[in-house]
Scaffold this motif. Structure first.
Motif, short mmCIF file in Angstrom:
data_model
loop_
_atom_site.label_atom_id
_atom_site.label_comp_id
_atom_site.label_asym_id
_atom_site.label_seq_id
_atom_site.Cartn_x
_atom_site.Cartn_y
_atom_site.Cartn_z
N LEU A 113 -11.30 6.63 -4.88
CA LEU A 113 -10.37 6.22 -5.11
C LEU A 113 -9.69 6.59 -6.46
O LEU A 113 -8.20 7.22 -6.95
CB LEU A 113 -10.20 4.51 -5.20
CG LEU A 113 -8.58 3.74 -5.22
CD1 LEU A 113 -6.96 3.96 -4.84
CD2 LEU A 113 -8.67 1.99 -5.98
N TYR A 114 -11.21 6.67 -7.40
CA TYR A 114 -10.15 6.84 -8.71
C TYR A 114 -9.43 8.73 -9.02
O TYR A 114 -8.90 8.90 -9.31
CB TYR A 114 -11.33 6.74 -9.66
CG TYR A 114 -11.68 7.57 -10.90
CD1 TYR A 114 -11.07 6.50 -12.17
CD2 TYR A 114 -12.02 8.74 -11.01
CE1 TYR A 114 -10.74 8.06 -13.43
CE2 TYR A 114 -12.46 9.08 -12.29
CZ TYR A 114 -10.95 8.80 -13.47
OH TYR A 114 -11.16 9.72 -15.33
N ARG A 158 -3.22 11.90 -7.44
CA ARG A 158 -1.88 11.47 -6.64
C ARG A 158 -1.79 11.48 -5.25
O ARG A 158 -0.88 12.21 -4.88
CB ARG A 158 -0.79 12.58 -7.23
CG ARG A 158 -0.49 12.43 -8.42
CD ARG A 158 -0.51 10.14 -9.25
NE ARG A 158 0.59 10.44 -10.85
CZ ARG A 158 -0.35 10.90 -11.73
NH1 ARG A 158 -1.89 10.50 -11.19
NH2 ARG A 158 -0.40 10.19 -13.15
N ASN A 200 0.97 -1.33 0.11
CA ASN A 200 0.31 0.08 0.49
C ASN A 200 0.94 1.28 0.33
O ASN A 200 0.48 2.39 -0.95
CB ASN A 200 -1.15 0.05 1.38
CG ASN A 200 -2.09 -1.19 0.90
OD1 ASN A 200 -2.07 -1.65 -0.19
ND2 ASN A 200 -2.77 -1.43 2.35
N ILE A 221 -5.04 7.29 -0.97
CA ILE A 221 -5.22 5.38 -1.22
C ILE A 221 -4.01 5.02 -1.27
O ILE A 221 -4.75 3.90 -1.03
CB ILE A 221 -3.73 6.02 -3.06
CG1 ILE A 221 -4.06 6.83 -4.52
CG2 ILE A 221 -3.48 4.93 -3.51
CD1 ILE A 221 -2.86 7.06 -5.59
N GLN A 222 -3.26 4.84 0.07
CA GLN A 222 -2.63 4.21 0.96
C GLN A 222 -3.81 3.54 2.18
O GLN A 222 -3.78 2.75 2.32
CB GLN A 222 -2.04 4.77 1.56
CG GLN A 222 -0.45 5.14 1.11
CD GLN A 222 0.35 5.80 1.42
OE1 GLN A 222 1.37 6.34 1.05
NE2 GLN A 222 0.15 6.51 2.83
N MET A 280 3.28 5.03 -9.71
CA MET A 280 3.02 6.25 -9.83
C MET A 280 4.27 7.47 -10.62
O MET A 280 4.66 8.29 -9.67
CB MET A 280 1.23 6.61 -9.96
CG MET A 280 0.60 5.83 -9.70
SD MET A 280 -1.09 5.76 -10.10
CE MET A 280 -0.94 6.93 -8.31
N PRO A 306 1.76 3.44 -4.29
CA PRO A 306 0.78 5.22 -5.44
C PRO A 306 2.49 5.74 -5.79
O PRO A 306 1.83 6.30 -6.46
CB PRO A 306 0.70 4.96 -4.06
CG PRO A 306 0.59 3.98 -3.23
CD PRO A 306 1.15 3.54 -3.28
N SER A 345 -6.17 8.76 -7.56
CA SER A 345 -5.28 8.43 -8.32
C SER A 345 -4.98 9.55 -9.51
O SER A 345 -3.95 9.95 -9.46
CB SER A 345 -5.95 7.42 -8.93
OG SER A 345 -5.79 6.35 -8.24
N TYR A 385 -1.42 10.39 -2.45
CA TYR A 385 -1.18 9.01 -2.25
C TYR A 385 -1.66 8.60 -0.57
O TYR A 385 -2.18 7.56 -0.55
CB TYR A 385 0.70 9.39 -1.86
CG TYR A 385 1.44 9.42 -2.57
CD1 TYR A 385 0.89 8.58 -4.26
CD2 TYR A 385 2.28 10.20 -2.39
CE1 TYR A 385 1.77 9.87 -5.05
CE2 TYR A 385 3.40 10.55 -3.55
CZ TYR A 385 2.96 9.82 -4.70
OH TYR A 385 3.62 9.90 -6.06
#
Length: 327
Positions: A281-282, A288, A22, A293-294, A29, A26, A285, A290
């Motif tokens: 999440l989209y 960015r 996790n 996302i994590q 990217m 991220p 992402s 992080y």
């Protein structure tokens, strides 16, 4: 209901592995949240504004080992950080707002699909080789093979755009104030129908095929013959004797499918603009973000591991022989 230490250790290792993944996924990217925020400013990206952004989110440009150390400290204190996309909201606030909607979709889809899929599988096994089995079983395999995105887009344009039977976005009517009222709950139910219908075909197909295979293997057991010898009705023997004992593989499949359900919910929520973890999440992402996302990947991992642990415990209740073998 006891679990051996070896099984618990496996869950612990899986959780530690998820923590590492996790953190690093991220960061694979291209770009960073700071670069994205500066790019969004455009002509307004003055030196003062850039310095302010770096001062607030400069931690994402630190060496990886320092970022990882901060990440572990945050997990230990249940502090997942501040969202970059939704600043100044914390990650816990962002995920808390979205997790409930995803849980509602997933639980509703699984419950609906479990009832339909196991019933179809039991009936197909009971009448194996007949017309019902010859139609339902191949159709279930076809439902498993169709990607969720195809079902989502087809459902959206058929029932939402062409027929206009259901709303095409959001979790409820934006003009309504959330509250304990029949109007609000009716709107929530109406907005959830198409997302649930999108998630259900794969689940129904999996439950049907698993239940059919498992039930065929138990139809020749002595307790099924005994039930028939007692003069019980076909329905009583089919569900009370055969289907009940054929449920263990279905429970195993349920835990394994949870990850696939979360993956399908991501696509579904994006297509229907449903404010759950998938849409969050989209957007995270793209930005960015992080920390979000994590936090979300960790939450989905915990949900999957928790479901597997729950199935392990239920196994000992449904089949006492398994619990005795573990002791």
């Amino acid at each position: 209901m006891r679990l051996p230490l070896r099984r618990l250790a496996i869950y612990g290792v899986a959780f530690l592995f998820a923590i590492v993944v996790n953190f690093f996924v991220p960061r694979l990217m291209p770009g960073s949240p700071v670069d994205g925020m500066i790019a969004q400013l455009g002509p307004r990206a003055t030196p003062a504004a850039i310095e302010a952004i770096k001062a607030r989110f400069g931690a994402v440009e630190q060496p990886l080992w320092e970022q990882f150390a901060d990440y572990l400290k945050g997990l230990a204190t249940l502090d997942l950080g501040v969202s970059v996309k939704y600043y100044p909201q914390t990650v816990v606030e962002v995920l808390g707002r979205s997790a409930g909607w995803t849980a509602f979709l997933v639980i509703t889809a699984i419950t609906f699909s479990l009832c339909i899929g196991t019933s179809l599988g039991a009936l197909a096994a009971w009448r194996r080789g007949g017309r019902f089995d010859s139609f339902v079983s191949p159709f279930s395999i076809m439902m498993i093979a169709v990607p969720p995105v195809v079902i989502a887009v087809a459902t959206l344009f058929t029932f939402g755009v062409a027929l206009r039977w259901f709303p095409v976005g959001y979790a409820y009517n934006p003009n309504l104030d959330p509250g304990l009222s029949f109007t609000f709950f009716g709107s929530v139910f109406l907005h959830a129908i198409m997302p649930v219908l999108t998630l259900s075909p794969y689940l129904i197909g999996e439950f049907q095929t698993t239940m059919r295979t498992s039930m065929i293997s138990v139809l020749g057991e002595d307790y099924v013959t005994m039930g028939r010898a007692k003069g019980l009705s076909e329905t009583a023997v089919m569900f009370g004797y055969a289907a009940r004992n054929a449920m263990l593989p279905v429970l195993t499949n349920l835990a394994l499918m949870l990850g696939a359900v979360f993956g399908g919910s991501i696509v579904t929520e994006i297509v229907f603009n449903y404010p759950g973890l998938g849409l969050t999440l989209y957007t995270a992402s793209v930005a960015r973000d992080y920390p979000v996302i994590q936090g979300q990947l960790l939450l989905m991992t915990l949900a999957t591991l928790g479901a597997n642990l729950l199935v392990d415990l239920i196994y000992g209740i449904v089949d006492p022989r398994i619990g005795e073998a573990r002791t």
